[in-house]
Design a protein around this motif. Structure first.
Motif, PDB file in Angstrom:
ATOM      1  N   UNK A 120      10.273 -43.794-119.152  1.00 14.52           N
ATOM      2  CA  UNK A 120       9.424 -45.057-118.316  1.00 14.52           C
ATOM      3  C   UNK A 120      10.423 -45.750-119.402  1.00 14.52           C
ATOM      4  N   UNK A 164      -8.431 -38.754-109.686  1.00 20.72           N
ATOM      5  CA  UNK A 164      -7.402 -37.838-109.868  1.00 20.72           C
ATOM      6  C   UNK A 164      -6.717 -37.863-108.062  1.00 20.72           C
ATOM      7  N   UNK A 182      -4.851 -41.016-107.486  1.00 21.05           N
ATOM      8  CA  UNK A 182      -3.050 -40.803-108.153  1.00 21.05           C
ATOM      9  C   UNK A 182      -2.823 -39.716-107.373  1.00 21.05           C
ATOM     10  N   UNK A 209       0.846 -40.564-104.777  1.00 25.97           N
ATOM     11  CA  UNK A 209       2.384 -40.014-104.991  1.00 25.97           C
ATOM     12  C   UNK A 209       3.069 -39.244-104.726  1.00 25.97           C
ATOM     13  N   UNK A 210       1.500 -38.469-102.990  1.00 28.94           N
ATOM     14  CA  UNK A 210       2.113 -37.567-102.319  1.00 28.94           C
ATOM     15  C   UNK A 210       2.823 -37.563-101.587  1.00 28.94           C
ATOM     16  N   UNK A 260       6.925 -43.879-102.671  1.00 27.29           N
ATOM     17  CA  UNK A 260       7.759 -42.519-102.744  1.00 27.29           C
ATOM     18  C   UNK A 260       8.676 -42.411-101.989  1.00 27.29           C
ATOM     19  N   UNK A 274      12.081 -48.051-109.281  1.00 31.24           N
ATOM     20  CA  UNK A 274      10.996 -46.893-109.284  1.00 31.24           C
ATOM     21  C   UNK A 274       9.750 -47.771-110.251  1.00 31.24           C
ATOM     22  N   UNK A 306       7.095 -48.214-108.215  1.00 30.09           N
ATOM     23  CA  UNK A 306       5.736 -47.396-107.723  1.00 30.09           C
ATOM     24  C   UNK A 306       5.467 -46.670-108.660  1.00 30.09           C
ATOM     25  N   UNK A 307       5.148 -47.017-109.966  1.00 33.09           N
ATOM     26  CA  UNK A 307       4.742 -45.990-111.368  1.00 33.09           C
ATOM     27  C   UNK A 307       4.024 -47.300-111.545  1.00 33.09           C
ATOM     28  N   UNK A 339       0.080 -47.441-110.423  1.00 32.01           N
ATOM     29  CA  UNK A 339      -0.498 -46.068-111.626  1.00 32.01           C
ATOM     30  C   UNK A 339      -1.235 -46.052-113.155  1.00 32.01           C
ATOM     31  N   UNK A 340      -0.363 -46.530-113.550  1.00 35.74           N
ATOM     32  CA  UNK A 340      -0.654 -47.142-114.874  1.00 35.74           C
ATOM     33  C   UNK A 340      -1.476 -47.665-115.130  1.00 35.74           C
ATOM     34  N   UNK A 354      -4.467 -46.118-114.575  1.00 37.49           N
ATOM     35  CA  UNK A 354      -4.469 -45.081-115.333  1.00 37.49           C
ATOM     36  C   UNK A 354      -5.351 -45.553-116.489  1.00 37.49           C
ATOM     37  N   UNK A 381      -8.347 -44.648-118.631  1.00 38.33           N
ATOM     38  CA  UNK A 381      -8.462 -43.357-119.145  1.00 38.33           C
ATOM     39  C   UNK A 381      -9.350 -42.871-119.995  1.00 38.33           C
ATOM     40  N   UNK A 434     -10.846 -40.267-117.744  1.00 35.61           N
ATOM     41  CA  UNK A 434     -10.234 -38.434-116.846  1.00 35.61           C
ATOM     42  C   UNK A 434     -10.143 -37.512-118.028  1.00 35.61           C
ATOM     43  N   UNK A 493       1.223 -38.693-113.724  1.00 41.04           N
ATOM     44  CA  UNK A 493       0.518 -39.481-112.986  1.00 41.04           C
ATOM     45  C   UNK A 493       1.252 -40.296-112.137  1.00 41.04           C
ATOM     46  N   UNK A 499       9.485 -39.092-107.377  1.00 45.59           N
ATOM     47  CA  UNK A 499      10.544 -39.865-106.666  1.00 45.59           C
ATOM     48  C   UNK A 499      10.835 -40.744-107.778  1.00 45.59           C
ATOM     49  N   UNK A 500      10.293 -41.340-107.510  1.00 50.03           N
ATOM     50  CA  UNK A 500      10.317 -42.450-108.973  1.00 50.03           C
ATOM     51  C   UNK A 500      11.396 -42.051-110.446  1.00 50.03           C
ATOM     52  N   UNK A 532       8.429 -30.938-103.870  1.00 48.62           N
ATOM     53  CA  UNK A 532       9.256 -32.511-104.606  1.00 48.62           C
ATOM     54  C   UNK A 532       9.858 -32.603-105.636  1.00 48.62           C
TER      55      UNK A 532
END
Lengths: 311, 292
Positions: free
Chosen positions: A43, A236, A239, A243-244, A261, A282, A285-286, A289-290, A293, A297, A300, B109, B113-114, B227
């Motif tokens: 990352x 959960x 998330x 990402x599915x 995705x 990318x 896309x992430x 969620x971050x 999250x 946090x 979770x 999490x 793909x990313x 995946x």
């Protein structure tokens, strides 16, 4: 005669434990940081690279320095130059919206389905409850590859014609991405049943005296008390639906329906050489969620710790 | 509570609906379809066990099955071990430890793909950072070609998958670690036990129920390789990194051989069930106490 002699300050004997404590702290944080670096390296690299000028992308040796941020005459536009085109020229706003809709609705649906079922298993008596619960757990053993083919064939032969009849679509809409997750929540049901079982029954009694219905007890006692577990489950589910990949790959045909995705993959196929854009894609896309999250946090980590295991 | 006996069924109705439509129905459907030849838009024709005999005689299938088992054999211990290590690290009473817990859970999490893109870059044979480090700092002049090499491609997938999946075992181990009574450690310390001895004789045994739970869920994850394969290698080169879940996807949604793919899917399910039942059977040999 014994007198207590004042014990002089013993700097040497106090000094050594101090030093060893500091060394221990440094080495512990050092190890934590090292492992964190290993886990987060992709990352870190990704984000830094999106802030480098294209000429540095494939430099050998690879560089870390985000030079766009520090170059002369840098403006917000120039720093984020690899992100802006994603939203202005390519469909990333659309993809993000689709992902959000799918993840949000599917997660809400899971909460709805799982809390109702979990409550029934935990607190209501009905014929077949034990067998059904056992069957529920058994279906968790079934890999998704077994169910996805008939699900798809069902979509083609039954759902799609029905929806087309009413003027919309099933396949190539967001529906097949949302509905299966909406109505099936094995882990959610299991977790919430455990959680509900631990709520003291005495709390119901006051409500019963007041004439509350079963649904009322569920809604006004059990639901509010299980907020941490519910929030955890929601996150959960959010998330995992965001990402599915499998369902999105199968059911998405046109560009307007792509989730992030899929949109990212299509983008990668089309613009293979433009790594700065690909990596920004990318990150985009992430990133949502971050953000989710980071804010949640504590839910979770605490949620799994308290709902999953007793004692 | 007093309620009409039909009320509970209303509560479980959404879940039942979902189970019938998306679990029971398809499970039965898959079973039936596996005895047919059903290609593309043509109608299915009954062919008995022909799909299964084709599977048993197919070289590709056996190669894929071996890949799948190798993957699982490496992935399960690897992920559990990494999860345990991370949990031990994250269980310390230090300031800001929550930050580290967050970072360690981060890969879990993210979208495959990313991250596949970055991993593709890390493992790139010519300009990837891994080979750069190997060449420049470790003096390995001809490092492996990783994803382009049929000998190593599968192992790259294993590594990426372990990295991505260790977060959940970490969380569960953390919960388990917090449940270990401190008294045990204190009395051991009085008896003069070392840190390692305490770990081997207190921590690990007390954790065995948790470990079993994690074993089961990780075993599951080991068969969720669609995946990572789709995002990184598409099964290549030449099926070297194709595992059974991806192979099923290829046969159903690329080659549109629905009958054959359903048979493959049932084989997959049988493999999973065998492994799970096996683990439940030997559970009593090593799990110390009841969790629930």
């Amino acid at each position: 005669m014994t007198t207590q002699l004042p014990v002089p300050n013993q700097p040497t004997r106090d000094f050594v434990p101090q030093v060893s404590r500091v060394i221990s702290l440094i080495s512990r944080y050092g190890l934590l940081l090292f492992v964190a670096f290993l886990m987060a390296f992709p990352f870190i690299w990704m984000v830094l690279t999106t802030f480098k000028s294209p000429s540095y992308l494939f430099a050998i040796p690879p560089t870390f320095f985000p030079d766009k941020v520090f170059e002369e005459g840098a403006t917000w536009a120039s720093i984020f130059s690899s992100y802006v085109p994603l939203f202005t020229e390519h469909n990333f706003i659309l993809y993000t919206r689709n992902s959000f809709v799918v993840a949000f609705l599917a997660a809400i649906g899971q909460l709805f389905t799982s809390s109702l079922a979990g409550f029934a298993f935990a607190r209501l008596q009905f014929w077949g409850s034990r067998a059904l619960f056992g069957i529920l757990l058994a279906t968790a053993l079934v890999p998704i590859e077994v169910t996805i083919i008939p699900e798809f064939l069902l979509a083609i032969t039954v759902f799609d014609p029905i929806f087309e009849f009413f003027g919309t679509k099933w396949i190539d809409s967001l529906l097949p991405l949302i509905v299966p997750s909406f109505f099936v929540g094995t882990t959610g049901t299991f977790l919430l049943r455990e959680f509900f079982s631990q709520i003291p029954r005495e709390l119901e009694e006051a409500a019963i005296i007041d004439g509350a219905s079963v649904f009322g007890i569920y809604r006004y006692i059990y639901l509010p008390l299980s907020m941490p577990a519910m929030v955890t489950l929601f996150l959960l589910a959010f998330i995992s639906n965001w990402n599915a990949l499998l369902r999105a790959v199968i059911y998405v045909k046109s560009a307007e329906i792509r989730t992030l995705p899929i949109g990212l993959m299509a983008f990668q196929d089309e613009y293979t050489a433009q790594w700065d854009l690909l990596l920004s894609g990318s990150v985009v896309t992430i990133a949502p969620l971050i953000i989710v999250y980071i804010f949640m946090q504590r839910y979770i980590v605490e949620g799994i710790a308290t709902t999953g295991l007793k004692g | 509570m007093r309620y009409h006996k039909s009320v509970p069924y209303l509560f479980i109705l959404p879940m039942l609906l979902g189970l019938i439509l998306f679990r029971f129905g398809p499970i039965l459907g898959s079973f039936l379809i596996s005895f047919t030849e059903w290609r593309g838009t043509r109608l299915p024709t009954f062919i008995g066990l022909a799909n299964y005999t084709e599977i048993l005689g197919s070289d590709i299938f056996w190669e894929v099955l071996v890949n799948t088992l190798i993957f699982a054999l490496l992935f399960v211990p690897g992920t559990m071990l990494l999860g345990l290590v991370l949990a031990l690290l994250a269980n310390q009473k230090l300031r800001g430890i929550a930050f580290f817990r967050g970072v360690y859970y981060l890969p879990a999490i993210t979208s495959m793909v990313a991250v596949a893109l970055v991993w593709n870059w890390i493992f790139a044979s010519r300009f990837g950072i891994l080979n750069f480090v190997l060449r420049s700092y470790l003096g390995i002049t001809d490092p492996p070609r990783w994803l382009s090499d049929s000998d190593t491609a599968l192992y790259v997938l294993v590594i990426v998958s372990i990295w991505k999946s260790a977060g959940l075992p970490m969380l569960v181990y953390l919960a388990g670690l917090k449940g270990i009574p401190q008294v045990l450690y204190e009395s051991a310390r009085i008896d003069g036990a070392s840190g390692w001895q305490m770990f081997r004789h207190i921590t690990l045994p007390v954790l065995t129920p948790v470990t079993f739970f994690i074993l089961i869920i990780t075993l599951f994850d080991a068969f969720g390789t669609f995946e990572v394969t789709f995002a990184m290698t598409q099964g290549g080169p030449l099926n070297a990194s194709t595992t059974l879940p991806f192979y099923i996807y290829q046969n159903s949604f690329q080659f549109a051989r629905y009958g054959y793919a359903s048979a493959l899917a049932y084989v997959l399910m049988i493999v999973v069930i065998i492994l799970t039942v096996f683990n439940f059977r030997i559970r009593t040999r090593w799990v110390q106490q009841e969790l629930f």
